[in-house]
Scaffold this motif. Structure first.
Motif, PDB file in Angstrom:
ATOM      1  N   THR A 180       0.835  -1.206   0.000  1.00 23.06           N
ATOM      2  CA  THR A 180       0.000   0.000   0.000  1.00 23.06           C
ATOM      3  C   THR A 180       0.864   1.247   0.000  1.00 23.06           C
ATOM      4  OG1 THR A 180      -1.705  -1.196   1.238  1.00 23.06           O
ATOM      5  CG2 THR A 180      -1.866   1.199   1.180  1.00 23.06           C
ATOM      6  N   ALA A 193       0.345   3.175   6.538  1.00 30.19           N
ATOM      7  CA  ALA A 193       0.226   1.929   5.776  1.00 30.19           C
ATOM      8  C   ALA A 193       0.958   0.807   6.503  1.00 30.19           C
ATOM      9  CB  ALA A 193       0.785   2.118   4.370  1.00 30.19           C
ATOM     10  N   ASN A 213      -0.807  -1.631   8.595  1.00 27.79           N
ATOM     11  CA  ASN A 213      -1.675  -2.812   8.579  1.00 27.79           C
ATOM     12  C   ASN A 213      -1.428  -3.724   9.789  1.00 27.79           C
ATOM     13  OD1 ASN A 213      -3.722  -4.397   7.471  1.00 27.79           O
ATOM     14  ND2 ASN A 213      -2.362  -5.485   6.082  1.00 27.79           N
ATOM     15  N   THR A 223       1.194  -2.706  12.634  1.00 22.19           N
ATOM     16  CA  THR A 223       1.067  -1.465  13.392  1.00 22.19           C
ATOM     17  C   THR A 223       1.517  -1.713  14.830  1.00 22.19           C
ATOM     18  OG1 THR A 223      -0.820  -0.798  12.042  1.00 22.19           O
ATOM     19  CG2 THR A 223      -0.540   0.317  14.166  1.00 22.19           C
ATOM     20  N   SER A 246      -5.667   6.178   5.987  1.00 24.43           N
ATOM     21  CA  SER A 246      -5.215   4.802   6.158  1.00 24.43           C
ATOM     22  C   SER A 246      -6.199   3.842   5.512  1.00 24.43           C
ATOM     23  CB  SER A 246      -5.067   4.464   7.645  1.00 24.43           C
ATOM     24  OG  SER A 246      -4.735   3.093   7.818  1.00 24.43           O
ATOM     25  N   SER A 254      -6.384  -0.464   5.627  1.00 24.90           N
ATOM     26  CA  SER A 254      -5.738  -1.661   6.161  1.00 24.90           C
ATOM     27  C   SER A 254      -6.767  -2.757   6.358  1.00 24.90           C
ATOM     28  CB  SER A 254      -5.039  -1.349   7.491  1.00 24.90           C
ATOM     29  OG  SER A 254      -5.979  -0.898   8.459  1.00 24.90           O
TER      30      SER A 254
END
Length: 428
Positions: free
Chosen positions: A40, A237, A239, A242, A362, A364
């Motif tokens: 991403t 980005a 996902n 994190t 964002s 995700s």
């Protein structure tokens, strides 16, 4: 990576080198700061840089460190869920928008690979969703019906034709998706990064963001190494990987562990009997099995589970049994590499689009389908920032992060449930 052979396994062993990058030192001003160098983030960086935007990608570890460098390498069209579910959940207009964008997602991936000469073992030969038993075949018939209703080039292979495509009698049929294919996933991530850098983006690895503050129209990001970025826009980005920054993203995702084992390259005689069209495959079981060949002729078999101290011996034994049941001629094949990582799961199997703060965006939660959707949604975020589309034109609804209850318990259930299932044997 990080001297851990089980983090990226075969993919790190066989991928071309990553483009040279360094940690961020000092201060930079950019139009867009992107946190995370997976599909991403790198797709967004490439498409933004091609539109003349100044971009800095900030990656705490290495390019493709998260799921982008660990997955099976299936470039699928669409999401896990079927078309009717999308149309019901998202509504007719947005549902068809998602079906169109992600249905054409593999074409975007393979076009980028061709346009930027990315060496990543790309093969757009389709994929095989393999039916286990009568119930699995009926589920695939329904999938065929729904996908064909929206014009997708998918078709069901009955048992004998499936045997010819798979090279195995273990399945009762298979659904072919001609839009899809396979890549070497870490090589694809590294190639996206190299293309973004050539387009003018800066990619900084070893650069963990540990502070974010808004001042006027600018975001000020601080990093653990002392560097700083001032940006008008921020794309988060990260996902399934994190960590402490933007914890609301982590709170709405349940991490599902997934492992892979790869054999040594198989002999030419063996390869004549296995997956003759080089299609990536997976089955219809809830705790699924995936299998595919890489360009060197290694068989890669995977499923749900973590290769930690408890799970590794169980999953290793299961993988050997499963491979022998699908392909008896491989029952003595030696595994050369093994690796695992996390899949970011959401409660409804749909990705999440958030505006975390003014100009902080964002997407995700790809639920195991990150290559094509990550590439597509990265481009979509770039189009939104460049003013080419508006929020109303996005393929996902704008929502607030919503924490999943008992996340730790759910993740433990997945991990230990996979051990219990795999300890019981290969599931055919």
């Amino acid at each position: 990576m990080k001297n851990d052979p089980r983090s990226h396994g075969l993919w790190e062993k066989s991928a071309p080198p990553a483009p040279p990058t360094t940690p961020l030192r000092g201060h930079v001003d950019v139009d867009v700061a992107i946190v995370g160098a997976g599909y991403t983030g790198l797709s967004a960086a490439l498409h933004l840089a091609e539109q003349g935007r100044d971009v800095a990608v900030l990656e705490a570890e290495e390019i493709g460190f998260g799921g982008s460098g660990r997955n099976v390498g299936l470039v699928n069209a669409g999401l896990w869920v079927m078309p009717n579910y999308l149309l019901t959940t998202l509504g007719h207009e947005m549902g068809h928008r998602v079906l169109d964008l992600l249905g054409n997602g593999p074409s975007l991936v393979f076009d980028l690979i061709a346009r930027h000469n990315i060496e990543c073992e790309a093969e757009q030969t389709g994929t095989l969703h393999c039916a286990v038993g009568k119930s699995g075949l009926e589920a695939l018939r329904e999938r065929e019906c729904q996908w064909q209703a929206v014009g997708a080039p998918v078709h069901l292979l009955e048992r004998e034709e499936a045997i010819a495509h798979i090279g195995s009698t273990a399945f009762s049929g298979a659904l072919v998706d001609d839009r899809a294919g396979t890549v070497q996933p870490l090589a694809y991530a590294r190639g996206l990064a190299a293309a973004a850098i050539r387009a003018g983006a800066a990619v900084h690895t070893g650069t963990a963001v540990n502070a974010a503050q808004r001042a006027g129209e600018w975001w000020h990001l601080g990093t653990a190494g002392g560097g700083s970025v001032r940006a008008r826009w921020v794309i988060v980005a990260t996902n399934a990987y994190t960590t402490t920054m933007w914890p609301e993203l982590r709170s709405e995702i349940v991490n599902l562990p997934y492992f892979n084992f790869a054999t040594r390259p198989l002999s030419p005689d063996l390869l004549k009997t296995i997956l003759p069209y080089r299609q990536g495959a997976w089955d219809t079981q809830k705790i699924l099995t995936s299998f595919r060949l890489d360009q060197a002729g290694r068989m890669i078999v995977g499923s749900i589970g973590a290769l930690d101290k408890v799970g590794e011996p169980v999953h290793h034994a299961w993988a050997r049994r499963a491979l022998g049941r699908i392909y008896p001629q491989l029952k003595d094949a030696v595994f050369e590499t093994e690796w695992y990582g996390n899949i970011g799961m959401t409660t409804d199997a749909l990705p999440r689009f958030h505006k975390l703060a003014p100009n902080v965006l964002s997407i995700s939660g790809y639920n195991g389908r990150g290559i094509s959707p990550g590439t597509v949604f990265g481009r979509t975020l770039a189009q939104l920032i460049c003013g080419q589309i508006g929020i109303a034109d996005m393929p996902l609804p704008l929502t607030r992060p919503h924490a999943v209850s008992a996340t730790a318990a759910r993740e433990a259930f997945y991990s230990f449930g996979s051990i219990a299932s795999h300890a019981a044997g290969a599931r055919f």
